[in-house]
Design a protein around this motif. Structure first.
Motif, mmCIF file in Angstrom:
data_model
loop_
_atom_site.group_PDB
_atom_site.id
_atom_site.type_symbol
_atom_site.label_atom_id
_atom_site.label_comp_id
_atom_site.label_asym_id
_atom_site.label_seq_id
_atom_site.Cartn_x
_atom_site.Cartn_y
_atom_site.Cartn_z
ATOM 1 N N PHE A 94 44.573 44.951 42.184
ATOM 2 C CA PHE A 94 43.699 45.040 43.121
ATOM 3 C C PHE A 94 44.543 44.845 43.898
ATOM 4 O O PHE A 94 45.485 43.852 43.990
ATOM 5 C CB PHE A 94 42.570 43.959 43.256
ATOM 6 C CG PHE A 94 41.039 44.377 42.378
ATOM 7 C CD1 PHE A 94 40.632 44.581 42.686
ATOM 8 C CD2 PHE A 94 41.435 43.951 40.718
ATOM 9 C CE1 PHE A 94 38.657 45.497 41.786
ATOM 10 C CE2 PHE A 94 40.186 44.210 40.237
ATOM 11 C CZ PHE A 94 38.961 44.177 41.152
ATOM 12 N N ARG A 120 40.328 48.979 35.311
ATOM 13 C CA ARG A 120 40.628 47.943 36.447
ATOM 14 C C ARG A 120 40.500 46.611 35.038
ATOM 15 O O ARG A 120 39.449 46.613 34.931
ATOM 16 C CB ARG A 120 39.155 47.815 37.241
ATOM 17 C CG ARG A 120 37.912 48.481 37.393
ATOM 18 C CD ARG A 120 37.497 47.725 38.394
ATOM 19 N NE ARG A 120 37.491 48.301 39.209
ATOM 20 C CZ ARG A 120 36.817 48.250 40.749
ATOM 21 N NH1 ARG A 120 36.240 46.905 41.067
ATOM 22 N NH2 ARG A 120 37.379 49.152 41.824
ATOM 23 N N LEU A 166 42.714 49.822 44.597
ATOM 24 C CA LEU A 166 43.910 49.662 43.221
ATOM 25 C C LEU A 166 44.764 50.399 43.147
ATOM 26 O O LEU A 166 45.236 51.256 43.663
ATOM 27 C CB LEU A 166 43.077 50.090 42.087
ATOM 28 C CG LEU A 166 41.256 49.051 41.886
ATOM 29 C CD1 LEU A 166 41.417 49.675 40.641
ATOM 30 C CD2 LEU A 166 42.430 47.573 41.090
ATOM 31 N N ASP A 200 36.760 54.276 40.357
ATOM 32 C CA ASP A 200 37.966 54.408 40.424
ATOM 33 C C ASP A 200 39.113 55.835 40.031
ATOM 34 O O ASP A 200 39.763 55.984 39.996
ATOM 35 C CB ASP A 200 38.087 53.087 39.476
ATOM 36 C CG ASP A 200 38.058 51.785 39.804
ATOM 37 O OD1 ASP A 200 38.172 51.741 41.155
ATOM 38 O OD2 ASP A 200 38.324 50.954 38.836
ATOM 39 N N ARG A 259 36.056 41.812 42.643
ATOM 40 C CA ARG A 259 36.315 41.770 41.020
ATOM 41 C C ARG A 259 34.933 42.352 39.544
ATOM 42 O O ARG A 259 34.709 42.085 38.971
ATOM 43 C CB ARG A 259 36.741 41.228 40.176
ATOM 44 C CG ARG A 259 38.190 40.728 40.509
ATOM 45 C CD ARG A 259 39.206 40.729 42.410
ATOM 46 N NE ARG A 259 40.214 40.778 42.154
ATOM 47 C CZ ARG A 259 40.617 40.319 43.110
ATOM 48 N NH1 ARG A 259 40.013 41.230 43.961
ATOM 49 N NH2 ARG A 259 42.135 40.459 43.193
ATOM 50 N N THR A 297 47.315 47.549 35.834
ATOM 51 C CA THR A 297 46.495 47.864 37.281
ATOM 52 C C THR A 297 45.890 46.206 37.983
ATOM 53 O O THR A 297 45.397 45.285 37.333
ATOM 54 C CB THR A 297 45.085 48.637 36.523
ATOM 55 O OG1 THR A 297 45.911 49.776 36.104
ATOM 56 C CG2 THR A 297 44.429 48.573 38.198
#
Length: 301
Positions: free
Chosen positions: A70, A63, A15, A87, A77, A68
């Motif tokens: 990817f 996320r 990320l 994360d 996802r 934010t």
């Protein structure tokens, strides 16, 4: 967003995590984590007083929220609990943070509990809204009392393709309804909701949310790369770091009685406080309680 506050971005393994920072860069670190369907605006009255204490306060967008993003279209996802804990850990790694005080609610509380449980050396203290937030996926098929099943209507809705389509087309309508149902005594205005709702326009919001609510019931596969973490979480790990649990007395999705016996999951210093008249979005409804809890716990070294 707080006046004059711009987000920063740090790259992790999967990320570009957007976050807001308050206070001196050399202060003891506090990380504040939002839930679904909210965003960092929940901490607008928590971060400034902590920063005024001399703490470095970081408030990331999870996320699927806000800026934010990817790094790869090939990364699942996933909104599963292991992803949230992963994360947070990688966010700390990327910023070179050895230890931090962690505070969160809903999804963010889950991330904070996971890091405190699995990597206790990284957490100096924990403020967890609504108790021990690590999911017991193996037991998820067991029916709850009718009143609790009623509160979970949105989760069952998201299990269907109609729910995915509904969240895609009506995400603000659905999220605003959840705010009202979960915090029945909080009289937020349109401007307050709109400031957070902008974060739901993230292109991955729907996919991450749908996967989260399906995975926790065993209705969707997880990210294979995260299975080692999920395996550890299945053992219901205990939390040894000093912890304060806050629970809104009028939480419309998870009533306060649900955390009454959560002390059995905490082996370190532990305090539980119920806040009458407060709903699910506790940091935004009762920011002083979060500030007081963090001030009462050990400061990160």
């Amino acid at each position: 967003m707080l006046a004059g506050m711009a987000h920063r971005t740090i790259r992790t393994d999967v990320l570009d995590i957007a976050y807001e920072e308050h206070g001196p860069p050399d202060g003891a670190t506090v990380i504040l984590l939002h839930g679904f369907p909210y965003d960092p605006r929940a901490y607008d009255h928590v971060a400034p007083p902590l920063a005024a204490d001399g703490r470095r306060v970081l408030v990331p967008y999870l996320r699927g929220y806000g800026p934010t993003r990817f790094l790869s279209p090939d990364t699942p996802r996933s909104g599963q609990q292991a992803a949230l804990g992963h994360d947070l850990l990688r966010f700390m790694d990327a910023l070179g943070i050895r230890r931090a005080a962690l505070a969160g609610y809903d999804w963010g509380g889950r991330a904070a509990c996971i890091v405190a449980a699995l990597w206790p050396e990284r957490a100096s203290a924990l403020v967890s809204v609504s108790g021990y937030n690590i999911q017991d996926i193996a037991a998820s098929a067991a029916p709850a009392a009718a009143e609790q099943e009623h509160r979970f209507w949105y989760q069952y809705y998201f299990h269907t393709e109609r729910g995915r389509a509904g969240l895609t087309a009506n995400r603000r309508d659905i999220c605003r309804l959840l705010w009202r149902l979960w915090s029945p005594e909080w009289r937020f205005d349109d401007a307050t909701f709109d400031r957070s709702a902008a974060s739901f326009d993230n292109p991955d919001f729907v996919d991450v949310v749908i996967q989260s609510y399906r995975h926790r019931f065993g209705y969707a596969p997880g990210d294979l790369a995260l299975e080692p973490i999920e395996a550890r979480l299945a053992a219901r790990p205990l939390i040894a770091v000093p912890s304060i649990v806050l629970h809104g007395g009028h939480d419309g999705v998870g009533p306060a009685e649900q955390s009454q016996r959560h002390d059995r999951y905490f082996t370190g210093p532990y305090v539980r406080r119920v806040l009458p008249g407060i709903g699910h979005n506790l940091p935004q409804e009762a920011p002083d309680a979060v500030v007081a809890a963090l001030r009462a716990l050990p400061v990160a070294g």
